[in-house]
Write a protein that holds these residues in place. Structure first.
Motif, short mmCIF file in Angstrom:
data_model
loop_
_atom_site.label_atom_id
_atom_site.label_comp_id
_atom_site.label_asym_id
_atom_site.label_seq_id
_atom_site.Cartn_x
_atom_site.Cartn_y
_atom_site.Cartn_z
N SER A 38 72.25 -20.80 31.31
CA SER A 38 72.13 -22.25 31.12
C SER A 38 72.64 -22.68 29.77
CB SER A 38 70.67 -22.67 31.30
OG SER A 38 69.86 -22.05 30.31
N THR A 42 75.43 -25.57 29.11
CA THR A 42 75.18 -26.79 28.35
C THR A 42 76.23 -27.01 27.27
OG1 THR A 42 73.67 -25.52 26.94
CG2 THR A 42 72.70 -26.74 28.78
N GLN A 156 69.71 -28.86 40.41
CA GLN A 156 69.28 -29.17 39.04
C GLN A 156 67.93 -29.89 39.05
OE1 GLN A 156 73.71 -29.74 36.93
NE2 GLN A 156 72.43 -31.50 37.38
N SER A 159 65.18 -27.46 39.91
CA SER A 159 64.84 -26.63 38.76
C SER A 159 63.98 -27.39 37.77
CB SER A 159 66.12 -26.14 38.08
OG SER A 159 65.83 -25.33 36.97
N GLN A 208 65.71 -21.62 39.80
CA GLN A 208 66.79 -21.26 38.88
C GLN A 208 67.85 -20.40 39.58
OE1 GLN A 208 64.72 -19.42 35.63
NE2 GLN A 208 64.24 -21.37 34.62
N LEU A 211 69.91 -22.67 41.63
CA LEU A 211 70.81 -23.43 40.76
C LEU A 211 72.04 -22.61 40.41
CD1 LEU A 211 71.52 -25.86 39.03
CD2 LEU A 211 70.03 -24.94 37.22
N ARG A 215 75.90 -23.57 41.36
CA ARG A 215 76.97 -23.64 40.36
C ARG A 215 78.14 -22.75 40.77
NH1 ARG A 215 76.29 -25.96 35.53
NH2 ARG A 215 77.89 -24.59 34.66
N GLU A 231 76.67 -29.40 32.79
CA GLU A 231 75.71 -29.93 33.76
C GLU A 231 76.37 -31.00 34.62
OE1 GLU A 231 72.44 -31.93 32.01
OE2 GLU A 231 71.13 -31.68 33.75
#
Length: 427
Positions: A38, A42, A156, A159, A208, A211, A215, A231
């Motif tokens: 993550s 970010t 997202q 999560s 998670q 997620l 992705r 994101e």
């Protein structure tokens, strides 16, 4: 008042604490791995739907493959315009130099009966079929990217929802511990709170993982797997409008599947015309010079040859082309009926899921949240048991999860409508 604990209760407490400890150790490692992923996400540029669609259209091999098919049809069209090549022939009579006769001749076949124009129509309709395939593939790709993007937004939010639920469970466990320490609750209540916290940690780990999968699915559509994206930014709760049924019927005839079926039918009919034109034989004209050494002079040679369709009149190919044209017409009708049914089902799904999402947002979610907040305050004041708090918390979590599922179902139905109608613009 302090509640005494029996030996069996103490053993069950130790087992629960041991299970919670093992779960926390495993989840800590998973959370550390997810945190590294993550943090990398970010630092990258945030991703929007328009950017994702544009990048997929530029780089995805699915669209390039359809484009290559269209380019190949251009070659077929170019070749269909070509005329038959002339033929140069040489013949010699006798081998003696004083008496031999040599002939040089140019032969040219003449296409008659509309064969060339019919062949060009077949190639033109083939190009239209390839164009319809490209439009359908473009719409499919945009719809797939849109669904992957909305799935990423939902992942997202799931999560974030799981993290929020974990924070609530942790606060409830701390409150239960204080009540037990003060002698206002039995130790079993704290154990239940710890089990609930452990379950929330498991849910967070699952969210998670989902997620990360979302992705990765999004990354496959972006083409370049070396560059990470940030994101996803978008409004999942911005529900698409339900299109009018009359508008859908008007746009039905321009759907890629119908365009492709219609072009295939026209190509089949053009092929039948071409096979019919082949029944007319093509003459070959000849023009040349004949040199007779014995007479020491040249002679002009002119000739015409016409094939006689006695053994092969091309009736089999013509019959096959006519039956294939009939088959293409039936498939066009079948495609139209199937498309109408699919559009109706997608519109009904869109309207149903949209209404459910709006109802959950305006009525059910606020009620479930208010019930949980009231149960939490009552638990802190000693008016409710932890089971009542846990039940209210579970109901609130389930309602929020159901709301996300309805939002995703709404966008999925809207994407299906765009896919069927060939709409290839991101929103």
């Amino acid at each position: 008042m302090i509640f005494p604990s029996s030996p069996s209760t103490g053993r069950s407490t130790d087992v629960l604490r041991h299970a919670v400890l093992l779960a926390c150790v495993g989840l800590t490692a998973a959370a550390s791995f997810a945190q590294d992923r993550s943090e990398a996400a970010t630092t990258a540029i945030p991703l929007t739907l328009n950017v994702a669609v544009s990048q997929a259209l530029d780089q995805h091999p699915r669209l390039r493959a359809a484009q290559r098919g269209l380019e190949a049809s251009e070659g077929v069209l170019l070749q269909s315009r070509a005329r038959p090549n002339p033929e140069l022939s040489y013949s010699q009579e006798d081998t003696r130099s004083t008496t031999r006769t040599s002939t040089v001749q140019l032969n040219q076949m003449l296409e008659i009966g509309g064969k060339r124009s019919a062949r060009m129509r077949v190639a033109e309709k083939g190009r239209e079929v390839a164009q319809a395939e490209l439009g359908a593939e473009r719409a499919n790709l945009v719809a797939d990217v849109r669904m992957a993007f909305m799935g990423l937004l939902a992942a997202q939010q799931r999560s974030a929802l799981a993290s929020q639920t974990l924070d609530i469970a942790r606060s409830a466990r701390e409150a239960a511990g204080k009540r037990v320490a003060a002698g206002k609750a039995a130790p079993l209540e704290e154990n239940r709170a710890r089990v609930a916290e452990s379950g929330a940690q498991l849910e967070q780990a699952q969210a998670q993982a989902a997620l990360r999968v979302a992705r990765q699915q999004m990354q496959t559509f972006l083409g370049d797997t070396t560059s990470a994206f940030g994101e996803a930014q978008g409004a999942l709760d911005a529900l698409p409008a339900v299109p009018d049924a009359l508008v859908l019927r008007e746009r039905l005839e321009q759907a890629p599947s119908l365009l492709q079926a219609r072009s295939t039918l026209e190509q089949s009919r053009a092929t039948a015309d071409l096979e019919s034109a082949k029944r007319v034989p093509d003459p070959t004209v000849s023009l040349g010079v004949k040199r007779a050494q014995e007479m020491a002079r040249n002679q002009i040679v002119f000739g015409v040859s016409i094939p006689l369709p006695l053994l092969d009149s091309n009736r089999g190919n013509q019959l096959q082309a006519l039956r294939l044209a009939d088959q293409a017409e039936d498939r066009l009708l079948t495609t139209r009926l199937a498309l109408q049914a699919q559009l109706y089902a997608a519109r009904e799904a869109l309207e149903s899921s949209r209404n459910q999402a709006m109802q959950l947002s305006s009525q059910v979610l606020p009620t479930a949240q208010a019930a949980y907040e009231a149960a939490s305050k009552g638990f802190a004041l000693g008016k409710f048991s932890y089971l009542e708090v846990l039940d209210a918390q579970r109901s609130w979590f389930e309602v929020r999860t159901q709301y996300l599922e309805q939002l995703l179902a709404t966008h999925r139905a809207a994407a299906d409508i765009d896919r069927l109608l060939g709409i290839s613009s991101g929103q």
